[in-house]
Motif scaffolding. Sequence first.
Motif, PDB file in Angstrom:
ATOM      1  N   ARG A 135       0.834  -1.213   0.000  1.00 29.45           N
ATOM      2  CA  ARG A 135       0.000   0.000   0.000  1.00 29.45           C
ATOM      3  C   ARG A 135       0.868   1.262   0.000  1.00 29.45           C
ATOM      4  NH1 ARG A 135      -3.959  -2.543   3.626  1.00 29.45           N
ATOM      5  NH2 ARG A 135      -4.325  -0.652   4.830  1.00 29.45           N
ATOM      6  N   TYR A 179      -5.798   7.564   7.907  1.00 29.35           N
ATOM      7  CA  TYR A 179      -5.992   6.112   7.772  1.00 29.35           C
ATOM      8  C   TYR A 179      -7.482   5.803   7.759  1.00 29.35           C
ATOM      9  CZ  TYR A 179      -5.433   1.123   9.037  1.00 29.35           C
ATOM     10  OH  TYR A 179      -5.481  -0.240   9.082  1.00 29.35           O
ATOM     11  N   ILE A 198      -7.756  -1.618   4.157  1.00 29.98           N
ATOM     12  CA  ILE A 198      -7.801  -3.074   4.183  1.00 29.98           C
ATOM     13  C   ILE A 198      -8.463  -3.611   2.915  1.00 29.98           C
ATOM     14  CG2 ILE A 198      -8.712  -5.082   5.440  1.00 29.98           C
ATOM     15  CD1 ILE A 198      -8.401  -3.508   8.038  1.00 29.98           C
ATOM     16  N   PHE A 205     -11.402  -7.596  14.693  1.00 24.49           N
ATOM     17  CA  PHE A 205     -11.029  -6.183  14.779  1.00 24.49           C
ATOM     18  C   PHE A 205     -12.244  -5.441  15.323  1.00 24.49           C
ATOM     19  CE2 PHE A 205      -9.357  -2.359  12.007  1.00 24.49           C
ATOM     20  CZ  PHE A 205      -8.900  -1.734  13.158  1.00 24.49           C
ATOM     21  N   HIS A 226      -8.064  -7.433  18.323  1.00 25.74           N
ATOM     22  CA  HIS A 226      -7.563  -6.092  18.012  1.00 25.74           C
ATOM     23  C   HIS A 226      -8.484  -5.124  18.766  1.00 25.74           C
ATOM     24  CE1 HIS A 226      -5.540  -8.023  14.618  1.00 25.74           C
ATOM     25  NE2 HIS A 226      -4.914  -6.892  14.356  1.00 25.74           N
ATOM     26  N   HIS A 267      -2.850  -3.902  20.519  1.00 26.60           N
ATOM     27  CA  HIS A 267      -2.839  -2.457  20.249  1.00 26.60           C
ATOM     28  C   HIS A 267      -3.023  -1.692  21.561  1.00 26.60           C
ATOM     29  CE1 HIS A 267      -2.512  -2.387  15.892  1.00 26.60           C
ATOM     30  NE2 HIS A 267      -3.432  -3.326  15.832  1.00 26.60           N
ATOM     31  N   ALA A 299       2.764   0.078  14.333  1.00 27.63           N
ATOM     32  CA  ALA A 299       1.513   0.684  13.856  1.00 27.63           C
ATOM     33  C   ALA A 299       1.343   2.082  14.449  1.00 27.63           C
ATOM     34  CB  ALA A 299       0.327  -0.204  14.206  1.00 27.63           C
ATOM     35  N   ASN A 319       2.031  -5.847   8.518  1.00 23.32           N
ATOM     36  CA  ASN A 319       0.876  -5.770   7.612  1.00 23.32           C
ATOM     37  C   ASN A 319       1.087  -4.611   6.660  1.00 23.32           C
ATOM     38  OD1 ASN A 319      -0.980  -3.311   8.122  1.00 23.32           O
ATOM     39  ND2 ASN A 319      -0.482  -3.967  10.191  1.00 23.32           N
ATOM     40  N   PRO A 320       0.424  -4.630   5.495  1.00 27.10           N
ATOM     41  CA  PRO A 320       0.742  -3.629   4.473  1.00 27.10           C
ATOM     42  C   PRO A 320       0.177  -2.233   4.755  1.00 27.10           C
ATOM     43  CG  PRO A 320      -1.029  -5.053   3.723  1.00 27.10           C
ATOM     44  CD  PRO A 320      -0.549  -5.627   5.024  1.00 27.10           C
ATOM     45  N   GLY A 321      -0.790  -2.119   5.680  1.00 24.66           N
ATOM     46  CA  GLY A 321      -1.454  -0.828   5.859  1.00 24.66           C
ATOM     47  C   GLY A 321      -0.928   0.000   7.011  1.00 24.66           C
ATOM     48  N   SER A 322      -0.749  -0.626   8.166  1.00 19.57           N
ATOM     49  CA  SER A 322      -0.395   0.183   9.334  1.00 19.57           C
ATOM     50  C   SER A 322       0.976  -0.153   9.915  1.00 19.57           C
ATOM     51  CB  SER A 322      -1.458   0.027  10.430  1.00 19.57           C
ATOM     52  OG  SER A 322      -1.451  -1.280  10.955  1.00 19.57           O
TER      53      SER A 322
HETATM   54  N1  DI6 Z   1      -5.251  -3.327  12.850  1.00 19.99           N
HETATM   55  C1  DI6 Z   1      -4.106  -3.138  12.232  1.00 19.99           C
HETATM   56  O1  DI6 Z   1      -3.221  -2.454  12.603  1.00 19.99           O
HETATM   57  C2  DI6 Z   1      -4.082  -3.937  11.012  1.00 19.99           C
HETATM   58  N2  DI6 Z   1      -5.315  -4.627  11.108  1.00 19.99           N
HETATM   59  C3  DI6 Z   1      -5.965  -4.219  12.163  1.00 19.99           C
HETATM   60  O2  DI6 Z   1      -7.052  -4.671  12.476  1.00 19.99           O
HETATM   61  C4  DI6 Z   1      -4.033  -3.051   9.815  1.00 19.99           C
HETATM   62  C5  DI6 Z   1      -4.564  -3.716   8.613  1.00 19.99           C
HETATM   63  C6  DI6 Z   1      -4.401  -2.904   7.353  1.00 19.99           C
HETATM   64  O3  DI6 Z   1      -4.436  -1.655   7.364  1.00 19.99           O
HETATM   65  O4  DI6 Z   1      -4.232  -3.542   6.309  1.00 19.99           O
END
Ligand code: DI6
Length: 391
Positions: free
Chosen positions: A69, A82, A92, A201, A229, A252, A277, A306-309
């Motif tokens: 990403r 985000y 996601i 999540f 999460h 988290h 993250a 993970n690719p996003g955070s």
């Molecule tokens: N919390 C996160 O930090 C990752 N998933 C989640 O539930 C992030 C997932 C994403 O941004 O791809």
Amino acid sequence: MQEHAAQAYGLIGDAALVVRDGRIEWIGARAALPGALERECGETHDCGGALVTPGLVDCHTHLVHGGNRAHEFESRLRGASYEQIARSGGGIASTVRSTRDASEEQLLAQALPRLRALENEGVTTIEIKSGYGLSHEHEAKCLRVARTLGVLEDVAVRTTFLGAHALPPEFAGRADDYVDEVLRMLPLLHAEGLVDAVDAFCERIAFTASQVERVFDAARALGLPVKLHAEQLSDSGGATLAARFQALSCDHLEWLDETGARAMARAGSVAVLLPGAFYFLRETRVPPVALLREQRVPIAVSTDCNPGSSPCTSLLLMLNMACTLFRLMPEEALAGVTRNAARALGFTDRGTLAAGLRADFVLWDVREPAELAYAFGANPRRLTVFGGRPR
Ligand code: DI6
Ligand code: FE
């Protein structure tokens, strides 16, 4: 220093460690090694003053996913948040598209270098979540890839079903229907031998506490442990809910409050902190470390790869960030990637060095344990032993 290290880390100066059949047979001061045991040893190795720690455990990753990403990173640098990106169909959901488009072979090829980077830093056990497939076909595909990684590499893999990660596009506006679908997938994937634990999540951009509760009820019915999460972007009461299900961990936790921390302490749930993250999303609210200490909630640290955070494949960097950003002490950070990380996965046979446990350990070229958290961008690993064999 020796006295502090002995207390804080359980460090033994001038130690000996005996391995038999992949397990630790004996560990202690070399001077105390029984002569009879020493004579039985077929091979002996001089570790030359290296520091030996348990093999590292990365207890929260989304290692198997398609694509990346980087474009979203650029959007965030231009000012988008985000949450905004997630709400407008990116985030996601964009990784779900690339993951569904990828074959099992492609996903494996993309995940392998990430896993090897972690192994290169001494990781011997890793948890891998699904959650970017979001249909039976694609969740099964990702979990199979995770299992295959554990067969191809000298690393133990735990798989976690994270079906309730995000709403797939075909269920837009129908979150409860998608939870029904998650409940349909779970027993199938479990019967296929693909699930060690169940995660969700719980967040305003994801699932509500009562939706998560339905998923946890289904996990409990199958005898599967849960994790969550929780409290990443807001306080959604996730930790308290997860504690009611004796969750292995809540992860988290930037927004965790005292009620949640007390519930976790009573349930024995581990707090998994994810500084990658926090850093990458430029969060400003740190997890309540003092509260966790006060309530004696065990603290683990992980990459959240993970690719996003958290596009991160360095657990050693997380040690450093857990100290610099969250103010953990190095001994807490190190326990967070060994003892408490093992506990966050439900393991009692690893995470420390003691007789009877798995012989997973790492030799480091450092003089004192704090150096592992102190330096960043460094990798002083000399050798990893996995199940009693040098890797
Ligand atoms: N919390 C996160 O930090 C990752 N998933 C989640 O539930 C992030 C997932 C994403 O941004 O791809
Ligand atoms: Fe995560």
